[in-house]
Design an enzyme around this catalytic site. Structure first.
Site: not given
Ligand code: DNO
Length: 388
Positions: A235, A300, A347-348, A273, A364
């Site tokens: 990530h 992501h 994501d989020h 991401c 989340y």
């Molecule tokens: C945040 C996430 C990160 C991710 C880590 C992976 O929302 O995308 O915390 O899980 O960095 O190791």
């Protein structure tokens, strides 16, 4: 071929239930064994128990996020050799249980950082926000990090002081707490002293050293992952630049190219991401996807909106600076070429509707992510038809 739709689940104590994730239309779940201490082995027993919960809910455990890399491994001291040996065993155990994608990061001490976890959008929903001056104010005047002064220009120091003075006591405390949240998946925040001590331990570790440690780690674990049939997905840094004087080495296209080349195996890949890379204007997200497409094992999808002062907030999934249409189009081409379906999670998401009353992990909540997923799915559906 469509992306494999997943959502992150923080485990049995998550306010968002597996049934919610299923109703959102997900076939897969992304989770981690957050209760196992960092550095210890994930046993097949523990993995199987978690896997069963997910399968009983009608989904599959597709991606691990994260199998965390210990601070000792990042610093190469203390118990790092034992932790690396344990990491390999965990990878083999995950493979034995049929889980094939493992996400991790190599950010020193703190994972993602935001100054505000409930930034009010014009429609009343709440978003995550990174305020550059707020962060500098935290560094200089709340955390009081030794050496911080030398790293910020006089103009920034003054502007950060003015910003801090504009906040009342509660708001200042909130800023402090938000930044020390640190680790998703745990409710525990760091104390200032813990962070200062941890920072002290990184004295002497610059970007080059950290990069060497990452390459060492990869040379150790990637062959094991490859033999077991597991794909590692790193990530990126969030935000994608050095913070608190700590080096960050997975922020740019050049960083990603370097780490992929340094261990040139398909098992050494990216968690792409779009939100993290996208918080930098000099990252061309679509060009990066084109270049690294063969090594993207997990997506992501998230959007940020930057301003000229270096602040950003998390925009709706189809708004913001990243052209999600172009991203999904590129992903569909990659999938076609590789003949696979890449796991993706929205994501989020904004905290909205009923979720405004609930306490979920920042970013989340269920409904905002469901909205994001639905929008992304719509774009993908249309593009897929058009591209046939
Ligand atoms: C945040 C996430 C990160 C991710 C880590 C992976 O929302 O995308 O915390 O899980 O960095 O190791």
């Amino acid at each position: 071929m469509l992306m494999h739709q997943t959502m992150r689940w923080y485990g049995p104590q998550d306010v968002v239930k597996l049934s919610d994730i299923r109703q959102a239309g997900c076939a897969g779940v992304v989770t981690a064994l957050h209760h196992i201490p960092v550095g210890a082995v994930w046993t097949t027993d523990e993995i199987k128990q978690r896997k069963k919960l997910i399968e009983d809910a009608g989904m599959t455990w597709t991606v691990v996020e994260s199998l965390p890399v210990s601070e000792d491994i990042k610093k190469q001291n203390g118990q790092y050799l034992e932790h690396i040996a344990n990491y390999k065993t965990s990878l083999q155990n995950l493979a034995a249980c049929g889980i094939e994608v493992v996400t991790y990061n190599f950010m020193p001490i703190l994972d993602w950082l935001r100054t505000d976890i409930a930034y009010t959008m014009p429609d009343g929903s709440k978003a995550l926000y990174f305020n550059r001056l707020g962060f500098i104010a935290f560094d200089l005047y709340l955390l009081k990090r030794p050496g911080a002064k030398e790293e910020h220009s006089l103009t920034d120091q003054e502007a950060a002081a003015a910003y801090l003075n504009s906040l009342n006591k509660d708001e200042q405390e909130q800023l402090f707490r938000n930044l020390l949240l640190g680790l998703p998946g745990s409710d525990e925040a760091f104390t200032a002293q813990q962070v200062l001590d941890a920072l002290e331990n990184y004295a002497g570790i610059n970007a080059d050293t950290l990069r060497k440690h990452l390459v060492y780690f990869l040379r150790e674990v990637v062959p094991v992952a490859e033999a077991a049939g597991v794909k590692m997905a790193i990530h990126p840094d969030d935000p994608p630049y050095p913070v608190l004087g700590l080096p960050r080495i997975v922020s740019t296209e050049a960083d990603a190219a370097f780490l992929l080349q340094s261990v040139d195996s398909p098992a050494n890949g990216l968690c792409f991401c779009t939100g993290s890379y996208g918080a930098r204007a000099d990252n061309d997200i679509v060009a990066m996807l084109k270049r690294f497409g063969d090594r993207v094992h997990f997506l992501h999808l998230r959007n940020t909106k930057r301003d000229a002062e270096g602040n950003f907030y998390e925009a709706a999934h189809l708004a913001g600076d990243t052209d999600m249409y172009a991203v999904i189009k590129e992903v569909l081409q990659i999938q076609q070429r590789r003949n696979i379906s890449i796991p993706m999670r929205p994501d989020h998401g904004h905290q909205m509707l009923d979720d405004l009353q609930k306490k979920t992990y920042p970013g989340y909540s269920a409904i905002g992510r469901l909205k994001g997923l639905a929008e992304l799915r719509g774009v993908e559906y249309a593009l897929d038809k058009m591209m046939r």
